[in-house]
Design an enzyme around this catalytic site. Sequence first.
Site, PDB file in Angstrom:
ATOM      1  CG  HIS A   1      -2.081   1.115   1.193  1.00 48.74           C
ATOM      2  ND1 HIS A   1      -1.677   2.459   1.600  1.00 48.74           N
ATOM      3  CD2 HIS A   1      -3.495   0.768   0.725  1.00 48.74           C
ATOM      4  CE1 HIS A   1      -2.692   2.858   1.287  1.00 48.74           C
ATOM      5  NE2 HIS A   1      -3.847   2.201   0.849  1.00 48.74           N
TER       6      HIS A   1
ATOM      7  CD  GLU B   1      -2.600   5.018   3.572  1.00 45.90           C
ATOM      8  OE1 GLU B   1      -2.825   4.138   4.433  1.00 45.90           O
ATOM      9  OE2 GLU B   1      -3.271   5.791   3.071  1.00 45.90           O
TER      10      GLU B   1
ATOM     11  CB  SER C   1     -11.638   9.267  -3.364  1.00 41.23           C
ATOM     12  OG  SER C   1     -10.730   9.957  -2.453  1.00 41.23           O
TER      13      SER C   1
HETATM   14  P1  PGA Z   1      -9.585   5.676   0.243  1.00 41.25           P
HETATM   15  O1  PGA Z   1      -8.571   4.796   0.383  1.00 41.25           O
HETATM   16  O2  PGA Z   1     -10.780   4.889  -0.349  1.00 41.25           O
HETATM   17  O3  PGA Z   1     -10.000   6.115   1.589  1.00 41.25           O
HETATM   18  O4  PGA Z   1      -9.313   6.894  -0.700  1.00 41.25           O
HETATM   19  C1  PGA Z   1      -8.210   3.799  -0.522  1.00 41.25           C
HETATM   20  C2  PGA Z   1      -7.114   2.862   0.145  1.00 41.25           C
HETATM   21  O5  PGA Z   1      -6.202   3.703   0.360  1.00 41.25           O
HETATM   22  O6  PGA Z   1      -6.934   1.809  -0.151  1.00 41.25           O
END
Ligand code: PGA
Length: 253
Positions: A98, A100, A216
Amino acid sequence: MRQKIVAGNWKMNTTAEEGQKLASEIINMVKDEVNTNVQVVLSAPFTHLQSVSKLVGGSKNVGVAAQNVSEHESGAYTGEISVSMLKSVGVQWVIIGHSERREYFNETHEQLAKKVDAALKGDLTPIFCCGEPLEIREKDQHEAHVQQQLKDSLFHLSEEQIRKVVIAYEPVWAIGTGKTASSQQAQDMHKTIRQQIASKWGEGVANDIRILYGGSMKPDNAKELMDQPDVDGGLVGGASLKSRDFMGIIKSA
Ligand code: PGA
């Protein structure tokens, strides 16, 4: 026809109690309201995996994912969670790479390749994430960027192995920002990814592999995104924390 997948990524949200409540609501709604062949995946925090797995029980179309896994099998890796630990509490899927994790925890391509190997070896299905940051999109280098991510972490896999991988395209600029890729932007990238897979492993593999969109995704944009020919579902962050919103997305699939 490729089976659609809608995976909710809870990230670092919910207490154990809140997580159980959320999981129960979703499981019950899926049972009562979904009659299509959609695979639902709940990516809960590590601390909730066992209880969420129990709630899911033997459900055929709801599965449980971890949000990360160690590339190591066992041993002196304080704070890490292994594939066999996840398996022992009923987890079947794992999110790997991911953005992040790449950005805040400095996970490297090399390490991600090892995590994919570990997951496949232990029979966990990897949901492998890729996607470009905004500045790369603005320079029009997004396709090359994503292709390089796939090359670096997946291209060592055999045909048999890549068939077990699910890919999630998540443009970093669309994650948690409320800014969604247009359905055309998503389709274009998914098609590029599928073509790249075809050129490496052949058309048969490319036609079977599932490519999810993330960033999103909401009940009101999910249908248009998932109606694209190369979009096989979604990896959903924010909207997966509200059972009604998440159900709206599942129903769009
Ligand atoms: P989000 O996150 O739907 O809040 O944009 C998606 C993700 O990071 O998997």
